[in-house]
Scaffold this motif. Structure first.
Motif, PDB file in Angstrom:
ATOM      1  N   THR A  91       0.992  -1.240  -0.064  1.00  0.00           N
ATOM      2  CA  THR A  91      -0.020   0.107   0.020  1.00  0.00           C
ATOM      3  C   THR A  91       0.902   1.272   0.021  1.00  0.00           C
ATOM      4  OG1 THR A  91      -1.772  -1.168   1.154  1.00  0.00           O
ATOM      5  CG2 THR A  91      -1.829   1.225   1.137  1.00  0.00           C
ATOM      6  N   GLN A  92       1.697   1.334   0.828  1.00  0.00           N
ATOM      7  CA  GLN A  92       2.754   2.568   1.085  1.00  0.00           C
ATOM      8  C   GLN A  92       3.453   2.771  -0.489  1.00  0.00           C
ATOM      9  OE1 GLN A  92       4.877   0.948   4.409  1.00  0.00           O
ATOM     10  NE2 GLN A  92       4.340   2.745   5.465  1.00  0.00           N
ATOM     11  N   HIS A  93       3.826   1.427  -1.047  1.00  0.00           N
ATOM     12  CA  HIS A  93       4.626   1.569  -2.382  1.00  0.00           C
ATOM     13  C   HIS A  93       3.627   2.322  -3.438  1.00  0.00           C
ATOM     14  CE1 HIS A  93       8.778   0.197  -2.017  1.00  0.00           C
ATOM     15  NE2 HIS A  93       8.362  -0.779  -1.269  1.00  0.00           N
ATOM     16  N   TRP A  94       2.549   1.520  -3.437  1.00  0.00           N
ATOM     17  CA  TRP A  94       1.479   2.100  -4.574  1.00  0.00           C
ATOM     18  C   TRP A  94       1.329   3.401  -4.037  1.00  0.00           C
ATOM     19  CZ3 TRP A  94      -0.134   1.860  -8.973  1.00  0.00           C
ATOM     20  CH2 TRP A  94      -1.067   2.214  -9.442  1.00  0.00           C
ATOM     21  N   GLN A  95       1.086   3.938  -2.722  1.00  0.00           N
ATOM     22  CA  GLN A  95       0.791   5.361  -2.515  1.00  0.00           C
ATOM     23  C   GLN A  95       1.933   6.430  -3.023  1.00  0.00           C
ATOM     24  OE1 GLN A  95      -0.317   4.770   1.477  1.00  0.00           O
ATOM     25  NE2 GLN A  95      -2.467   4.929   1.191  1.00  0.00           N
ATOM     26  N   GLN A  96       3.074   5.910  -3.106  1.00  0.00           N
ATOM     27  CA  GLN A  96       4.395   6.635  -3.495  1.00  0.00           C
ATOM     28  C   GLN A  96       4.753   6.530  -5.020  1.00  0.00           C
ATOM     29  OE1 GLN A  96       7.608   5.335  -0.940  1.00  0.00           O
ATOM     30  NE2 GLN A  96       6.577   6.030   0.683  1.00  0.00           N
ATOM     31  N   TYR A  97       3.974   5.653  -5.493  1.00  0.00           N
ATOM     32  CA  TYR A  97       4.228   5.275  -6.847  1.00  0.00           C
ATOM     33  C   TYR A  97       3.801   6.486  -8.010  1.00  0.00           C
ATOM     34  CZ  TYR A  97       3.998   2.686 -11.451  1.00  0.00           C
ATOM     35  OH  TYR A  97       4.402   2.381 -12.581  1.00  0.00           O
ATOM     36  N   SER A  98       4.826   6.744  -8.814  1.00  0.00           N
ATOM     37  CA  SER A  98       4.696   7.788  -9.688  1.00  0.00           C
ATOM     38  C   SER A  98       5.193   7.285 -11.126  1.00  0.00           C
ATOM     39  CB  SER A  98       5.281   9.294  -9.369  1.00  0.00           C
ATOM     40  OG  SER A  98       6.638   8.913  -9.453  1.00  0.00           O
ATOM     41  N   SER A  99       4.190   7.433 -12.097  1.00  0.00           N
ATOM     42  CA  SER A  99       4.411   6.990 -13.389  1.00  0.00           C
ATOM     43  C   SER A  99       3.472   7.370 -14.150  1.00  0.00           C
ATOM     44  CB  SER A  99       4.751   5.389 -13.474  1.00  0.00           C
ATOM     45  OG  SER A  99       4.866   5.031 -14.816  1.00  0.00           O
ATOM     46  N   SER A 100       3.844   7.229 -15.677  1.00  0.00           N
ATOM     47  CA  SER A 100       2.847   7.637 -16.587  1.00  0.00           C
ATOM     48  C   SER A 100       1.906   6.361 -17.012  1.00  0.00           C
ATOM     49  CB  SER A 100       3.601   8.489 -17.718  1.00  0.00           C
ATOM     50  OG  SER A 100       4.244   7.628 -18.377  1.00  0.00           O
ATOM     51  N   GLN A 101       2.117   5.196 -16.220  1.00  0.00           N
ATOM     52  CA  GLN A 101       1.631   4.068 -16.997  1.00  0.00           C
ATOM     53  C   GLN A 101       0.139   4.210 -16.630  1.00  0.00           C
ATOM     54  OE1 GLN A 101       3.219   0.503 -15.399  1.00  0.00           O
ATOM     55  NE2 GLN A 101       5.440   1.019 -15.996  1.00  0.00           N
ATOM     56  N   GLN A 102      -0.710   3.921 -17.451  1.00  0.00           N
ATOM     57  CA  GLN A 102      -2.238   3.979 -17.376  1.00  0.00           C
ATOM     58  C   GLN A 102      -2.724   2.689 -17.268  1.00  0.00           C
ATOM     59  OE1 GLN A 102      -3.799   7.151 -17.186  1.00  0.00           O
ATOM     60  NE2 GLN A 102      -1.860   7.628 -16.841  1.00  0.00           N
ATOM     61  N   LEU A 103      -3.624   2.646 -16.274  1.00  0.00           N
ATOM     62  CA  LEU A 103      -4.292   1.166 -16.274  1.00  0.00           C
ATOM     63  C   LEU A 103      -5.677   1.435 -15.378  1.00  0.00           C
ATOM     64  CD1 LEU A 103      -3.199  -1.131 -13.235  1.00  0.00           C
ATOM     65  CD2 LEU A 103      -2.414   1.127 -13.670  1.00  0.00           C
ATOM     66  N   GLN A 104      -6.741   0.497 -15.782  1.00  0.00           N
ATOM     67  CA  GLN A 104      -8.191   0.641 -15.346  1.00  0.00           C
ATOM     68  C   GLN A 104      -8.524  -0.612 -14.794  1.00  0.00           C
ATOM     69  OE1 GLN A 104      -9.713   3.660 -15.288  1.00  0.00           O
ATOM     70  NE2 GLN A 104     -11.559   2.813 -14.728  1.00  0.00           N
ATOM     71  N   PRO A 105      -9.260  -0.686 -13.621  1.00  0.00           N
ATOM     72  CA  PRO A 105      -9.947  -1.817 -13.231  1.00  0.00           C
ATOM     73  C   PRO A 105     -11.017  -2.130 -14.384  1.00  0.00           C
ATOM     74  CG  PRO A 105      -9.951  -0.018 -11.763  1.00  0.00           C
ATOM     75  CD  PRO A 105      -9.290   0.444 -12.748  1.00  0.00           C
ATOM     76  N   ILE A 106     -11.224  -3.137 -14.520  1.00  0.00           N
ATOM     77  CA  ILE A 106     -12.205  -3.563 -15.370  1.00  0.00           C
ATOM     78  C   ILE A 106     -13.252  -4.595 -14.751  1.00  0.00           C
ATOM     79  CG2 ILE A 106     -11.241  -3.109 -17.530  1.00  0.00           C
ATOM     80  CD1 ILE A 106     -11.014  -6.191 -17.794  1.00  0.00           C
ATOM     81  N   SER A 107     -14.537  -4.644 -15.174  1.00  0.00           N
ATOM     82  CA  SER A 107     -15.314  -5.800 -14.745  1.00  0.00           C
ATOM     83  C   SER A 107     -15.162  -7.099 -15.446  1.00  0.00           C
ATOM     84  CB  SER A 107     -16.967  -5.444 -15.010  1.00  0.00           C
ATOM     85  OG  SER A 107     -17.648  -6.297 -14.696  1.00  0.00           O
ATOM     86  N   PHE A 108     -14.872  -8.029 -15.000  1.00  0.00           N
ATOM     87  CA  PHE A 108     -14.573  -9.299 -15.236  1.00  0.00           C
ATOM     88  C   PHE A 108     -14.905 -10.613 -14.405  1.00  0.00           C
ATOM     89  CE2 PHE A 108     -11.804 -13.025 -16.483  1.00  0.00           C
ATOM     90  CZ  PHE A 108     -11.345 -12.660 -17.695  1.00  0.00           C
ATOM     91  N   ASP A 109     -15.781 -11.186 -15.091  1.00  0.00           N
ATOM     92  CA  ASP A 109     -16.599 -12.320 -14.215  1.00  0.00           C
ATOM     93  C   ASP A 109     -15.874 -13.801 -14.523  1.00  0.00           C
ATOM     94  OD1 ASP A 109     -18.701 -10.712 -13.200  1.00  0.00           O
ATOM     95  OD2 ASP A 109     -19.792 -10.967 -15.346  1.00  0.00           O
ATOM     96  N   PHE A 110     -15.343 -14.245 -13.354  1.00  0.00           N
ATOM     97  CA  PHE A 110     -14.774 -15.587 -13.369  1.00  0.00           C
ATOM     98  C   PHE A 110     -15.817 -16.748 -13.121  1.00  0.00           C
ATOM     99  CE2 PHE A 110     -11.179 -13.068 -12.401  1.00  0.00           C
ATOM    100  CZ  PHE A 110     -10.296 -13.577 -13.354  1.00  0.00           C
ATOM    101  N   GLU A 111     -15.648 -17.850 -13.866  1.00  0.00           N
ATOM    102  CA  GLU A 111     -16.583 -19.127 -13.642  1.00  0.00           C
ATOM    103  C   GLU A 111     -16.742 -19.218 -12.071  1.00  0.00           C
ATOM    104  OE1 GLU A 111     -14.995 -22.270 -15.590  1.00  0.00           O
ATOM    105  OE2 GLU A 111     -14.897 -21.356 -17.645  1.00  0.00           O
ATOM    106  N   GLN A 112     -17.815 -19.550 -11.490  1.00  0.00           N
ATOM    107  CA  GLN A 112     -18.167 -19.869 -10.263  1.00  0.00           C
ATOM    108  C   GLN A 112     -16.969 -20.918  -9.696  1.00  0.00           C
ATOM    109  OE1 GLN A 112     -19.728 -18.180  -8.019  1.00  0.00           O
ATOM    110  NE2 GLN A 112     -20.390 -16.671  -9.629  1.00  0.00           N
ATOM    111  N   LEU A 113     -16.036 -20.492  -9.051  1.00  0.00           N
ATOM    112  CA  LEU A 113     -15.151 -21.398  -8.268  1.00  0.00           C
ATOM    113  C   LEU A 113     -15.296 -21.327  -6.776  1.00  0.00           C
ATOM    114  CD1 LEU A 113     -12.071 -20.604 -10.722  1.00  0.00           C
ATOM    115  CD2 LEU A 113     -13.969 -22.631 -10.769  1.00  0.00           C
TER     116      LEU A 113
END
Length: 182
Positions: free
Chosen positions: A145-167
């Motif tokens: 969490t600390q690393h992510w909060q300090q992270y600085s980069s121009s890399q773009q990403l987005q969480p997406i909706s993804f349904d996994f089979e029921q396991l």
């Protein structure tokens, strides 16, 4: 039991290969006593080459297997879905499964642990921070969490909706656990 964190990615038939990769890992590692946990799936631009965007996520499994045995399983699953071991590092992937952490082990062989890309690629660090945010990085001592909060980069990403089979023994991080990066 050892805690293993695996990075999973695909930019060729992404939905099919991410679904198949998670299912294959689930079949190897999940049970009623050792559930498999996964982050949300993220879409990100290709890094290091021009190509189709990737789907990426991180999985957490528990195992009594050795580092070499887990690595072998991951490579066999990759090959099963068309990933060539001879493919250049920066190239399209049907399925890529990389061991990121194995407990707090620091090693160079049989694989580098912790994997360097953890601190350099948003598509690895954000899902790790969501899944095991309070876990310290074995080399830096800072939590993910600390690393992510300090992270600085121009890399773009987005969480997406993804349904996994029921396991029955698969647990996915929910959007309510969202960690933001300033």
């Amino acid at each position: 039991m050892s805690r293993v964190l695996l990075g999973i990615g695909s930019n060729k038939q992404r939905h099919q290969h991410i679904q198949a990769g998670v299912l294959a890992l689930y079949q190897h590692f999940a049970s009623a006593t050792t559930p498999m946990r996964i982050s949300r799936v993220f879409e990100s631009a290709a890094v290091g080459f021009v190509g189709q965007p990737f789907f990426n996520l991180v999985a957490e499994v528990q195992t009594q297997l050795s580092v070499a045995e887990v690595n072998q399983i991951c490579k066999e699953i990759e090959q099963q879905f068309g990933h060539s071991a001879a493919a250049p590092k920066y190239s399209p992937r049907t399925l890529d499964i990389d061991m990121l952490l194995f407990d707090d082990l620091i090693s160079r062989e049989p694989v580098q642990l912790p994997r360097d890309e953890i601190l350099h690629n948003a598509f690895v660090l954000w899902p790790l921070a969501e899944l095991v945010g309070s876990l310290p990085h074995p080399c830096t001592g800072l939590t993910f969490t600390q690393h992510w909060q300090q992270y600085s980069s121009s890399q773009q990403l987005q969480p997406i909706s993804f349904d996994f089979e029921q396991l029955p023994h698969l647990y996915q991080v929910t959007p309510s656990t969202l960690i933001t990066n300033n």
